[in-house]
Scaffold this active site. Sequence first.
Site, PDB file in Angstrom:
ATOM      1  N   HIS A 234       0.813  -1.212   0.000  1.00  0.00           N
ATOM      2  CA  HIS A 234       0.000   0.000   0.000  1.00  0.00           C
ATOM      3  C   HIS A 234       0.849   1.265   0.000  1.00  0.00           C
ATOM      4  CE1 HIS A 234      -3.437  -2.655   1.113  1.00  0.00           C
ATOM      5  NE2 HIS A 234      -4.034  -1.820   0.299  1.00  0.00           N
TER       6      HIS A 234
ATOM      7  N   CYS B  63      -9.743  -0.406 -11.537  1.00  0.00           N
ATOM      8  CA  CYS B  63      -9.037   0.659 -10.816  1.00  0.00           C
ATOM      9  C   CYS B  63      -7.775   0.172 -10.123  1.00  0.00           C
ATOM     10  CB  CYS B  63      -9.967   1.313  -9.788  1.00  0.00           C
ATOM     11  SG  CYS B  63     -10.572   0.174  -8.533  1.00  0.00           S
TER      12      CYS B  63
END
Length: 754
Positions: free
Chosen positions: A367, A680
């Site tokens: 992340h 996405c």
Amino acid sequence: MVTSALGPRVLLRRLREVMAEPETAQKRLDKIVVLIAANMVAEVCSIYVMRPGQVLELYSTEGLKREAVHLSKLNVGEGLVGTIAGEAQLLNLADAQAHPAFKYLPETGEEAYHSFLGVPILRNGIVIGVLVVQNRTRRHYTDEEEEALQTTAMVLAEIIASGGLTDVARDVAADISHVRSHHVKGDALADGIALGHVVLHEPRVVVENLIAENIPKEKLRLDGAIEQLRAQIDELIDGTDTRGGEYSEVLETFRMFAHDRGWVNKLRETVETGLTAEAAVERVQSDNRARMMRTPDPYLRERMHDLDDLANRLLRILTGQIATASRGDLPQNAIVVARNMGPAELLDYDRTKLRGVILEEAGHGSHVAIVARALGIPAMGQSEGIIDVVDTGTPIILDGTVGEVYVRPSPEIEKAYADKARFNARRQAQFAALRDTPAITRDGVKIDLGINAGLLVDLPHLRDSGAEGIGLFRTELQFMMAQHFPRLDTQVRHYRGILAAANERPVTFRTLDIGADKLLPYLRQVKEDNPAMGWRAIRMALDRPALLRLQLRALLKAGAGQTLRVMFPMIAEVHEFVTAKAMIEDEKRYLKKHGHKIPAKLEVGAMIEVPALVWQLDQLLPELDFVSIGSNDLVQFLYASDRGNPRLAHRYDPLSPAVLKTIRAIVLAGQKHGVHVNLCGEMAGRPIEAMALIGLGLTSISMAPAAIGPVKTMILSADRVKLWEFMEPLLARPDHSLRETLSSYAKSAGIRLI
């Protein structure tokens, strides 16, 4: 040789006095060797300094011929002095000339001396020089004499590195720069080139007070700090669910080292030589690092990191220094270096000054890497050993395009990269010229390009990139940066600001996707063995409905009178989506009942990232308005492969037939039910992957803002019909990856993959 009755403590104080005198650097060094020789009752004392090309130059001597100073030089590994530098270990010889590494330097006149004791001058485990004493008598020096000389060398290193020898400090700084020039390769996480200076995410503790005034007091300080360290580690272990797993092993390793008698005894013995408790910790750890950095055994090198961590914890206790840098007060052109960090930690840094991020452990799918790409910050991961060779302020060049770092680069490399950075700027200018050009393939298919965002400050990218909307707005970033759960009015203001800044372009808000590696400091969570597949996202939201209802109410109020798009993450079965959608309807009724205006149009969707949902599309799609493929999680779950695990980072390719067939099935299901399908994930931001997605039939993708230009360039040069005709038979292959095949096709078809 018999050490002076005055002992090393008096010598250390005298060294400080010499440094305070208004003398030239050479005169100071000359006085230092005289002091050391007298204190150690040695007939010779010499200081060798590392010079460019890993050459050790005699800088000062007492006892050898004076004309040899700055003339006598040895390469690292050459002679006794070079051997000490090469191995970072002392040599204690009764007859130096009988040693096989001995090299006779006639200009020194050292043939008269037999006994030899030499120690490396270490700075953070790096050899910056060698300190030698010699005597005519053939004898081995005692353990006490070895310890005294090592302690003196440690203080000498600190004096040089801190600028106490102004002229020599400049030379040595240059020498260390040369000796410690490094070319480190890793994984390219986020494109771009950055030239700047290192800021350590967890900076080394600065030890300012080296010489003890009261040795018994320093021993008490050390013992107290060790007990405090042990208590901290015990509390950490006892307060955490550590039943099995690597996390438990790491904590138990810390506990083992903290209770290791050999380590503690070495610290106490070093204090007795006249150093403060913190200087003793630093010296012992520098010795350990010098030894362990030269071992090829990866297990022992990993233990070096454990000992570094333990020593830094102990130093922070002794000095009271905080553990992390002040992230809001960055220098200009800062490049942050860390072992690893979470996405919220990266967001703490001032992005107007942050030029790049280098991580030892993070992979492409982590992340923090995703956030770096979203912010347009060049980043590199899997940079093994980078922390061992840098300090805060170290000049550094980061090439996030190919995954390379140059530590203390040469002028030639710096010039080459400055030219490359200017070239990239020109290329970005070319992309900017395409900002208002629609992304239409050569056969006339319009592709909607959106950006992924997470904060209000990301919104200028929407305008600058020419994107048509925000395909994914990560609402959790606001929560991760807050000190407590954001109140309703705070959330409403935030979402209104996003919609206003989007200026009527579509924004797809993803509800909270917390859990796994995205933790909220104010929300207690139980440790999980498999957090990526654990209690996260919609699972947490449905179990804690008050949190989800509050967010949905804020979104509905913020979107009053406008079009609002909301999607739920991590849906694994239709029932979860239906339950979450019902909450939206409940909140709409609540707001109407209390006289609040609601959105003029509401579109509700789901993310497809759990493979089980692919086999429920006929039941799911009639229930919603759109779906968005989250390729990051979908790929890792398809392959049961942790995207954050460095050993698996390159094992599976998203351009494999299995992944592409899965995405094709979702596209066909969307066409069958008349439901809009977007992707996405990170696949959309790389031109070759984006090319494959368009071939599969996707007409809507969203990505990091910096990827819009390269992807649009690819789209303008591609023919989707011909691309699919080429790709369709490839999906039946058993290949590990279609990447090379697709790349070759792009070249032959004139598709620009930049």
